[in-house]
Design a protein around this motif. Structure first.
Motif, PDB file in Angstrom:
ATOM      1  N   GLY A   1       5.687  19.471   6.598  1.00  0.00           N
ATOM      2  CA  GLY A   1       4.370  19.861   7.107  1.00  0.00           C
ATOM      3  C   GLY A   1       3.246  18.885   6.830  1.00  0.00           C
ATOM      4  O   GLY A   1       2.105  19.131   7.190  1.00  0.00           O
ATOM      5  N   LEU A   2       3.573  17.759   6.206  1.00  0.00           N
ATOM      6  CA  LEU A   2       2.551  16.812   5.768  1.00  0.00           C
ATOM      7  C   LEU A   2       3.148  15.410   5.782  1.00  0.00           C
ATOM      8  O   LEU A   2       4.300  15.222   5.395  1.00  0.00           O
TER       9      LEU A   2
ATOM     10  N   VAL B   1       0.840  -1.200   0.000  1.00  0.00           N
ATOM     11  CA  VAL B   1       0.000   0.000   0.000  1.00  0.00           C
ATOM     12  C   VAL B   1       0.878   1.254   0.000  1.00  0.00           C
ATOM     13  O   VAL B   1       0.644   2.180  -0.767  1.00  0.00           O
ATOM     14  N   ALA B   2       1.899   1.274   0.856  1.00  0.00           N
ATOM     15  CA  ALA B   2       2.808   2.427   0.901  1.00  0.00           C
ATOM     16  C   ALA B   2       3.491   2.638  -0.449  1.00  0.00           C
ATOM     17  O   ALA B   2       3.603   3.780  -0.923  1.00  0.00           O
ATOM     18  N   ASP B   3       3.924   1.551  -1.090  1.00  0.00           N
ATOM     19  CA  ASP B   3       4.567   1.658  -2.408  1.00  0.00           C
ATOM     20  C   ASP B   3       3.597   2.190  -3.462  1.00  0.00           C
ATOM     21  O   ASP B   3       3.986   2.975  -4.330  1.00  0.00           O
TER      22      ASP B   3
ATOM     23  N   ASP C   1       6.525   7.730  16.262  1.00  0.00           N
ATOM     24  CA  ASP C   1       6.202   9.083  16.723  1.00  0.00           C
ATOM     25  C   ASP C   1       7.270  10.094  16.319  1.00  0.00           C
ATOM     26  O   ASP C   1       6.952  11.186  15.837  1.00  0.00           O
ATOM     27  N   ASN C   2       8.535   9.748  16.518  1.00  0.00           N
ATOM     28  CA  ASN C   2       9.613  10.666  16.127  1.00  0.00           C
ATOM     29  C   ASN C   2       9.687  10.850  14.619  1.00  0.00           C
ATOM     30  O   ASN C   2       9.956  11.956  14.133  1.00  0.00           O
ATOM     31  N   GLU C   3       9.460   9.776  13.866  1.00  0.00           N
ATOM     32  CA  GLU C   3       9.482   9.878  12.397  1.00  0.00           C
ATOM     33  C   GLU C   3       8.355  10.788  11.904  1.00  0.00           C
ATOM     34  O   GLU C   3       8.544  11.570  10.968  1.00  0.00           O
ATOM     35  N   ILE C   4       7.180  10.687  12.523  1.00  0.00           N
ATOM     36  CA  ILE C   4       6.065  11.568  12.153  1.00  0.00           C
ATOM     37  C   ILE C   4       6.437  13.016  12.432  1.00  0.00           C
ATOM     38  O   ILE C   4       6.242  13.896  11.579  1.00  0.00           O
TER      39      ILE C   4
ATOM     40  N   ILE D   1       5.644  13.875  -0.122  1.00  0.00           N
ATOM     41  CA  ILE D   1       5.004  13.572   1.154  1.00  0.00           C
ATOM     42  C   ILE D   1       5.612  12.277   1.690  1.00  0.00           C
ATOM     43  O   ILE D   1       5.510  11.233   1.038  1.00  0.00           O
ATOM     44  N   PRO D   2       6.239  12.321   2.853  1.00  0.00           N
ATOM     45  CA  PRO D   2       6.763  11.080   3.427  1.00  0.00           C
ATOM     46  C   PRO D   2       5.615  10.098   3.702  1.00  0.00           C
ATOM     47  O   PRO D   2       4.554  10.492   4.187  1.00  0.00           O
ATOM     48  N   ILE D   3       5.837   8.842   3.355  1.00  0.00           N
ATOM     49  CA  ILE D   3       4.860   7.784   3.626  1.00  0.00           C
ATOM     50  C   ILE D   3       5.509   6.823   4.611  1.00  0.00           C
ATOM     51  O   ILE D   3       6.516   6.191   4.303  1.00  0.00           O
TER      52      ILE D   3
END
Length: 144
Positions: A49-50, A11-13, A38-41, A27-29
């Motif tokens: 920002g997204l 799904v991420a790919d 949490d830190n990655e978010i 946009i990072p997925i």
């Protein structure tokens, strides 16, 4: 890897293959497979920002023949001021709607039934705007 973490990766790919997610600023997925989510978010939000997060699939067994229904949830979070500063005109609602368009009626592999879109909801507005897109699929579980 397992059947369900493989689904998460597929799904991420799929999302990452689309220009809505990959065009600058990309946009990072993220998936819950990474160590410190949490830190990655927070890093992704500070950078662009997204962020889109493919959550761990939720599994419900449907019958004795080992058929399972699997719910896939993609959470899209945005701090608008930070995304504007990063040069993005993308909105969390539009990104979540793009996930719907990309994933509805899409089969991740021959193992999986096509995903069927279920909902797109605004779930939080402060400090970040967060939309959740939910889809369901099914898979026949086999004993190994």
């Amino acid at each position: 890897m397992s059947l369900f973490s493989d689904l998460q990766t597929l799904v991420a790919d799929r999302l990452d293959s689309d220009a809505v997610f990959s065009a600058p600023p990309a946009i990072p997925i993220l998936t819950e497979q990474i160590g410190d989510l949490d830190n990655e978010i927070q890093r992704a939000i500070q950078r662009v920002g997204l962020v889109a997060i493919v959550l761990t699939p939720r599994v419900t067994r449907l019958d004795r023949r080992h058929l399972a229904e699997v719910e896939v949830v993609i959470s899209v979070a945005q701090v608008r001021e930070l995304s504007l500063r990063a040069g993005s005109k993308k909105l969390a609602a539009d990104v979540a709607a793009s996930a719907w368009a990309l994933l509805d009626d899409w089969a991740a592999s021959e193992t999986w039934q096509p995903l069927i879109a279920q909902s797109l909801l605004l779930v939080e507005v402060s400090p970040a705007t967060v939309y959740e897109f939910t889809a369901k699929t099914a898979v026949l579980l086999t004993k190994t």
